[in-house]
Design an enzyme around this catalytic site. Sequence first.
Site, PDB file in Angstrom:
ATOM      1  N   LYS A 154      25.069   0.294  10.023  1.00 25.16           N
ATOM      2  CA  LYS A 154      23.282   0.013  10.130  1.00 25.16           C
ATOM      3  C   LYS A 154      23.708   0.074   8.797  1.00 25.16           C
ATOM      4  CE  LYS A 154      19.626   1.852  11.745  1.00 25.16           C
ATOM      5  NZ  LYS A 154      19.137   2.993  12.901  1.00 25.16           N
ATOM      6  N   GLY A 178      10.622   6.378  15.512  1.00 25.14           N
ATOM      7  CA  GLY A 178      10.851   7.838  15.887  1.00 25.14           C
ATOM      8  C   GLY A 178       9.213   7.821  16.486  1.00 25.14           C
ATOM      9  N   ALA A 213      13.970   0.499  16.113  1.00 23.46           N
ATOM     10  CA  ALA A 213      13.028   1.592  16.211  1.00 23.46           C
ATOM     11  C   ALA A 213      11.157   1.429  16.337  1.00 23.46           C
ATOM     12  CB  ALA A 213      12.523   1.869  14.713  1.00 23.46           C
TER      13      ALA A 213
END
Lengths: 269, 66
Positions: free
Chosen positions: A111, A172, A198
């Site tokens: 990734k 996050g 994300a």
Amino acid sequence: MTETSELQLPEDRPLEIAGRVYQSRLLVGTGKYRDMMETGHAIESSGAEIVTVAVRRTNLGQNPDEPNLLDVISPDSYTILPNTAGCYTAKDAVRTCKLARELLDGHDLVKLEVLGEEKTLYPNMTETLVAAEELIKDGFKVMVYCSDDPLLAKRLEDMGCVAIMPLGAPIGSGLGIQNRYNIRLIVENAKVPVLVDAGVGTASDATIAMELGCDGVLMNTAIAQAKDPIRMANAMRLAIEAGREAYLAGRMPKKLYASASSPIDGTFF
Amino acid sequence: MQVQVNGDAMELPNGATIATLIEKMALAGKRLAVEVNEDIVPRSRHPEFTLSDGDRVEVVHAIGGG
């Protein structure tokens, strides 16, 4: 957003990344858990088959009895997806991938993420393009974290990235999918899997990504920082399945006004 | 001789190999990867790869991440 006609339902193709077919469309990270045991249980509960890890210096003063992450999340049971989190340049990202490949006995699925700045962790796309090119040339299978720009997403695909992973919102943040139209455009243009990576905060965010036609969702904080991560992992598993089913079923068109569900004929009043 | 291991200076006997270093770090048998001066040194070469004074060594492993 395109209208889904009754005759043109989306094709139910299995998730295939770099030649391997996966049953689960939920990919999970291993960061931010309380301990290794919770990590293991949450990942089991999520049903994920692809699990991300970070590559970091081995601490000199480390407790030698502390279990190794790869003992809990065994490469025999999971597809390990090493990330380049924390890299702000193409050079650092390429170095990290090479170390990961050595760490995982030649496993070349990675990734790629090259960050732009600390506050938003937004991807630095110019460095990402440079790193992707170099990694692909070196034989890596690159799943790429990117901005939700449809043109850059296409360019990454054309370069040979095996999966395109636009952010739904900053890493996050838990803000959910901020630009559904861009995600939808990327999905429509792509011939390789598109995964939202994300930004997911709760189960409905994951469902929305799947309803948009994404092939999967990668998340970490939404599970790890839930009050009960193991239960949230299960919620995410269900949310991904629900969203996928809804996408395949083809939702009804949106209308501004009501349309009665019960027949008007035969009323006795 | 002195080498830099994960950013910190470390004294090693002349002729020390990567395998020596890993043993000294109490990491023998662990799953890790090693880079010397930004080049990967494959695991199979750890016993024979001799370190030199001033080498910058990185020893990494997998940890939790998203």
